[in-house]
Enzyme design. Structure first.
Site, PDB file in Angstrom:
ATOM      1  N   CYS A 113     -27.070 -20.573 -15.400  1.00 11.78           N
ATOM      2  CA  CYS A 113     -25.596 -20.629 -15.340  1.00 11.78           C
ATOM      3  C   CYS A 113     -25.062 -20.491 -13.922  1.00 11.78           C
ATOM      4  O   CYS A 113     -23.906 -20.794 -13.656  1.00 11.78           O
ATOM      5  CB  CYS A 113     -24.985 -19.564 -16.240  1.00 11.78           C
ATOM      6  SG  CYS A 113     -25.497 -19.748 -17.945  1.00 11.78           S
ATOM      7  N   HIS A 253     -17.681 -18.321 -14.149  1.00 12.22           N
ATOM      8  CA  HIS A 253     -18.524 -18.951 -15.159  1.00 12.22           C
ATOM      9  C   HIS A 253     -17.978 -18.556 -16.533  1.00 12.22           C
ATOM     10  O   HIS A 253     -17.627 -17.409 -16.770  1.00 12.22           O
ATOM     11  CB  HIS A 253     -19.971 -18.475 -14.999  1.00 12.22           C
ATOM     12  CG  HIS A 253     -20.858 -18.845 -16.148  1.00 12.22           C
ATOM     13  ND1 HIS A 253     -20.918 -20.138 -16.633  1.00 12.22           N
ATOM     14  CD2 HIS A 253     -21.684 -18.100 -16.930  1.00 12.22           C
ATOM     15  CE1 HIS A 253     -21.769 -20.165 -17.651  1.00 12.22           C
ATOM     16  NE2 HIS A 253     -22.232 -18.942 -17.857  1.00 12.22           N
ATOM     17  N   ASN A 283     -19.746 -22.028 -23.511  1.00 11.35           N
ATOM     18  CA  ASN A 283     -20.534 -21.807 -22.298  1.00 11.35           C
ATOM     19  C   ASN A 283     -21.351 -23.070 -22.019  1.00 11.35           C
ATOM     20  O   ASN A 283     -22.272 -23.383 -22.767  1.00 11.35           O
ATOM     21  CB  ASN A 283     -21.444 -20.586 -22.528  1.00 11.35           C
ATOM     22  CG  ASN A 283     -22.361 -20.296 -21.354  1.00 11.35           C
ATOM     23  OD1 ASN A 283     -22.467 -21.097 -20.431  1.00 11.35           O
ATOM     24  ND2 ASN A 283     -23.027 -19.163 -21.416  1.00 11.35           N
TER      25      ASN A 283
HETATM   26  N1  COA Z   1     -21.567 -13.883 -35.995  1.00  9.22           N
HETATM   27  C1  COA Z   1     -21.513 -12.685 -36.600  1.00  9.22           C
HETATM   28  N2  COA Z   1     -22.220 -11.624 -36.206  1.00  9.22           N
HETATM   29  C2  COA Z   1     -23.027 -11.791 -35.145  1.00  9.22           C
HETATM   30  C3  COA Z   1     -23.128 -13.014 -34.467  1.00  9.22           C
HETATM   31  C4  COA Z   1     -22.365 -14.095 -34.920  1.00  9.22           C
HETATM   32  N3  COA Z   1     -22.398 -15.292 -34.338  1.00  9.22           N
HETATM   33  N4  COA Z   1     -24.003 -12.874 -33.454  1.00  9.22           N
HETATM   34  C5  COA Z   1     -24.438 -11.605 -33.484  1.00  9.22           C
HETATM   35  N5  COA Z   1     -23.858 -10.947 -34.504  1.00  9.22           N
HETATM   36  C6  COA Z   1     -24.038  -9.567 -34.910  1.00  9.22           C
HETATM   37  C7  COA Z   1     -25.351  -8.998 -34.451  1.00  9.22           C
HETATM   38  O1  COA Z   1     -26.378  -9.337 -35.359  1.00  9.22           O
HETATM   39  C8  COA Z   1     -25.070  -7.507 -34.463  1.00  9.22           C
HETATM   40  O2  COA Z   1     -25.142  -7.041 -35.786  1.00  9.22           O
HETATM   41  P1  COA Z   1     -25.765  -5.589 -36.107  1.00  9.22           P
HETATM   42  O3  COA Z   1     -24.848  -4.623 -35.405  1.00  9.22           O
HETATM   43  O4  COA Z   1     -25.699  -5.542 -37.575  1.00  9.22           O
HETATM   44  O5  COA Z   1     -27.145  -5.610 -35.532  1.00  9.22           O
HETATM   45  C9  COA Z   1     -23.589  -7.440 -34.023  1.00  9.22           C
HETATM   46  O6  COA Z   1     -23.047  -8.760 -34.281  1.00  9.22           O
HETATM   47  C10 COA Z   1     -23.387  -7.091 -32.576  1.00  9.22           C
HETATM   48  O7  COA Z   1     -24.259  -7.898 -31.819  1.00  9.22           O
HETATM   49  P2  COA Z   1     -24.291  -7.819 -30.249  1.00  9.22           P
HETATM   50  O8  COA Z   1     -25.318  -8.759 -29.699  1.00  9.22           O
HETATM   51  O9  COA Z   1     -24.367  -6.386 -29.828  1.00  9.22           O
HETATM   52  O10 COA Z   1     -22.823  -8.362 -29.909  1.00  9.22           O
HETATM   53  P3  COA Z   1     -22.079  -8.403 -28.536  1.00  9.22           P
HETATM   54  O11 COA Z   1     -20.793  -7.723 -28.650  1.00  9.22           O
HETATM   55  O12 COA Z   1     -22.967  -8.033 -27.385  1.00  9.22           O
HETATM   56  O13 COA Z   1     -21.741  -9.966 -28.385  1.00  9.22           O
HETATM   57  C11 COA Z   1     -22.560 -11.858 -27.186  1.00  9.22           C
HETATM   58  C12 COA Z   1     -22.791 -10.908 -28.343  1.00  9.22           C
HETATM   59  C13 COA Z   1     -23.727 -12.813 -27.082  1.00  9.22           C
HETATM   60  C14 COA Z   1     -21.289 -12.637 -27.443  1.00  9.22           C
HETATM   61  C15 COA Z   1     -22.411 -11.073 -25.857  1.00  9.22           C
HETATM   62  O14 COA Z   1     -23.408 -10.085 -25.791  1.00  9.22           O
HETATM   63  C16 COA Z   1     -22.474 -11.898 -24.613  1.00  9.22           C
HETATM   64  O15 COA Z   1     -21.607 -12.671 -24.347  1.00  9.22           O
HETATM   65  N6  COA Z   1     -23.512 -11.680 -23.789  1.00  9.22           N
HETATM   66  C17 COA Z   1     -23.605 -12.170 -22.436  1.00  9.22           C
HETATM   67  C18 COA Z   1     -23.764 -13.635 -22.356  1.00  9.22           C
HETATM   68  C19 COA Z   1     -23.952 -14.012 -20.935  1.00  9.22           C
HETATM   69  O16 COA Z   1     -23.177 -13.667 -20.062  1.00  9.22           O
HETATM   70  N7  COA Z   1     -25.034 -14.702 -20.619  1.00  9.22           N
HETATM   71  C20 COA Z   1     -25.346 -15.008 -19.256  1.00  9.22           C
HETATM   72  C21 COA Z   1     -24.739 -16.258 -18.842  1.00  9.22           C
HETATM   73  S1  COA Z   1     -25.148 -17.545 -19.937  1.00  9.22           S
END
Ligand code: COA
Length: 326
Positions: A113, A253, A283
């Site tokens: 990214c 980004h 993204n």
């Molecule tokens: N729909 C519903 N629930 C979902 C889901 C979806 N699409 N994806 C994950 N979950 C659930 C998980 O299973 C988890 O459930 P649990 O608590 O029962 O285990 C819960 O939601 C929380 O998951 P988590 O991964 O902690 O969520 P989060 O708040 O961290 O959000 C992202 C997930 C991916 C949106 C976030 O972490 C993110 O944006 N990360 C950084 C991405 C990034 O910057 N990447 C680098 C550049 S590409």
């Protein structure tokens, strides 16, 4: 002093929109969860037969026509991508051929990214050193081809598209003031696409283990991203003797609205000074900054002499910033 200046921008996204509502039918997710946790409403998906170089071509043609220059005058073509058409040749070579940019050397950059800003750093160095005068830099991705449509943790995040800029040597006040790039390979496991390389070459076993899809430990990546980006932008401002109040527009980004607003809060700038289009595009990895930059430039959100900050964070891990006087 000689600077590299962005003289034009262009972007292209495929016409097919994939909405959160459609994703609700594909995996166990909801529009509410996706909107609240990411800010993404829809993303674009490349058509069958529409490859990364095709997306790059459309963005490049627009940037070239807005600059009023012909492809044959380009010295270098750089494509930042992690989803090239093929492992060999570089996607930049497909683009060079289609543009008929016969004088240009063409190569790809992989910094996930952060790829566009790693490309900008390269182009900036070439131009400032006097080695090359005119460079086409494109960020282009067909992430949908490497997305596991059965994994709700990742499939709601990504989209396809391309953004391009033309850079030229310039003498005046405006141009790129600084580009800073960073990597920390110890975090490689947070975000990767394991299959298809020399570690896990294409095989039935690799395919059965779904190794050819993007894997991300989202929450861990999120925490490192927030921590890193705040410092990154403050360092970039300090380096140029600037304050947060000097920022006309932050073009981050587009990974997650919560990451973007945390950075804005830490800088003490309002969201009116932040370019956000991830609601429409998701993204798009290396394409996200040049697509957002093109939208900002063509919609009048950036004016001459404005101070613009670009920042990115991605797989590697990699992170980067740029300060530009437009
Ligand atoms: N729909 C519903 N629930 C979902 C889901 C979806 N699409 N994806 C994950 N979950 C659930 C998980 O299973 C988890 O459930 P649990 O608590 O029962 O285990 C819960 O939601 C929380 O998951 P988590 O991964 O902690 O969520 P989060 O708040 O961290 O959000 C992202 C997930 C991916 C949106 C976030 O972490 C993110 O944006 N990360 C950084 C991405 C990034 O910057 N990447 C680098 C550049 S590409």
């Amino acid at each position: 002093m000689l600077k590299a200046k962005i003289i034009s921008t262009g972007s292209y996204v495929p016409s097919r929109r994939l909405t959160n509502g459609e994703l609700e039918q594909m995996v166990d997710t909801s529009d509410k969860w996706i909107m609240e946790r990411t800010g993404i409403r829809e993303r674009r998906i490349a058509a069958e037969g529409e490859n990364t170089s095709d997306l790059a071509y459309e963005a490049a043609v627009l940037a070239l026509s807005r600059a009023g220059i012909s492809a044959s005058s380009l010295d270098i073509i750089i494509v930042a991508t992690i989803t090239g058409d093929m492992p060999i040749p570089a996607t930049a070579c497909f683009l060079q051929n289609r543009l008929n940019a016969t004088q240009a050397a063409a190569f790809d950059i992989n910094a996930a990214c952060s790829g566009f800003l790693f490309g900008l750093s390269t182009a900036n160095a070439y131009i400032k050193s006097g080695m090359y005068k005119r460079i086409l830099l494109v960020g282009a991705e067909a992430l949908s081809r490497f997305t596991d449509w059965e994994d709700r943790n990742t499939c709601v995040l990504f989209g396809d598209g391309a953004g391009a800029v033309i850079l030229e040597a310039a003498d005046g006040q405006s141009g790129i003031l600084s580009v800073d790039i960073h990597s920390d390979g110890s975090y490689w496991e947070l975000l990767n696409l394991p299959g298809g390389g020399s570690k896990y070459p294409p095989s039935e076993e690799a395919a059965a283990n779904r190794l050819h899809y993007i894997k991300m430990k989202g929450n861990e990546t999120f925490k490192v991203a927030v921590r890193t980006l705040e410092k990154l932008v403050i360092d970039a401002l300090e380096k140029n003797g600037l304050k947060s109040s000097d920022i006309a527009l932050l073009v981050p980004h587009q990974a997650n609205l919560r990451i973007i607003s945390a950075t804005a809060t830490r800088l003490g700038i309002g969201m009116d000074k932040v370019m956000v289009n991830l609601d429409k595009c998701g993204n798009t990895s290396a394409a996200s900054i040049p697509i957002a930059l093109d939208e900002a430039a063509t919609s009048g959100r950036i004016k001459e002499n404005d101070t613009i900050i670009l920042e990115a964070f991605g797989g590697g891990l990699t992170w980067a910033s740029a300060v530009i006087r437009w």
